[in-house]
Design an enzyme around this catalytic site. Structure first.
Site, mmCIF file in Angstrom:
data_model
loop_
_atom_site.group_PDB
_atom_site.id
_atom_site.type_symbol
_atom_site.label_atom_id
_atom_site.label_comp_id
_atom_site.label_asym_id
_atom_site.label_seq_id
_atom_site.Cartn_x
_atom_site.Cartn_y
_atom_site.Cartn_z
ATOM 1 N N ASP A 10 -6.904 -1.537 -4.402
ATOM 2 C CA ASP A 10 -7.957 -1.217 -3.436
ATOM 3 C C ASP A 10 -8.970 -0.240 -4.032
ATOM 4 O OD1 ASP A 10 -6.592 -2.813 -1.610
ATOM 5 O OD2 ASP A 10 -5.498 -1.111 -0.758
ATOM 6 N N ASP A 47 0.863 -1.175 0.000
ATOM 7 C CA ASP A 47 0.000 0.000 0.000
ATOM 8 C C ASP A 47 0.900 1.225 0.000
ATOM 9 O OD1 ASP A 47 -2.371 -1.493 0.144
ATOM 10 O OD2 ASP A 47 -2.242 -1.630 2.318
#
Length: 165
Positions: A142, A124
């Protein structure tokens, strides 16, 4: 392979490529910086901020269930296979909106599962926030999963009316 199947496969590949290339770029830029979670880029608009800071997630969303990493991986793979089966094997025509939402969901899931296979965790790197509050760090996979879910749920709750011929 039908044109619809070919375009579906190309679209999924395109979204997965966006996800993987951005993650690779962040990892290469991060290099061997001494800080465990360096801020690679930061921009503020008043109290709003955006930054690129790589973090590693071994669980599901927000790092949940990180102790069950392999079980989560199995669930993700089953979901990917289910979506792919629906997209490629369903004989009845699916609406373009539903199809696109499933393509987004599948692309995001493949992107994150690929991270687990290649790096043993999900990468991330996008962080946004306001003042002292910040949203959990996320990535393009995401974003694809979230958009796909929103479109799919919207389509379920607000279906288009069939035209009578």
């Amino acid at each position: 392979m039908s044109n619809r199947s070919r375009s579906t496969l190309l679209t999924i590949s395109f979204f997965v490529l966006i996800d993987w290339v951005t993650k690779l770029a962040v990892l290469l830029y991060r290099g061997n910086l001494p800080n465990a979670n360096p801020i690679l880029y930061q921009y503020s608009w008043g109290k709003l901020f955006f930054c690129i800071c790589p973090t590693f997630n071994e669980g599901a969303a927000f790092g949940l269930f990180s102790k069950y990493k392999y079980f989560l991986l199995l669930i993700r793979i089953v979901i990917i296979l289910g979506i792919l089966a629906f997209l490629f094997l369903r004989k009845k025509k699916t609406s373009a909106t539903t199809r696109f939402s499933l393509i987004l969901l599948c692309s995001g899931a493949i992107g994150n599962v690929g991270d687990i296979f290649f790096y043993n965790h999900v990468i991330d790197f996008i962080s946004i926030g306001y003042n002292r509050w910040s949203f959990p760090t996320f990535n393009f996979a995401d974003i694809f999963i979230s958009l796909g879910t929103l479109i799919f749920v919207y389509k379920l709750y607000f279906p288009t009316k069939q035209k009578i011929k």
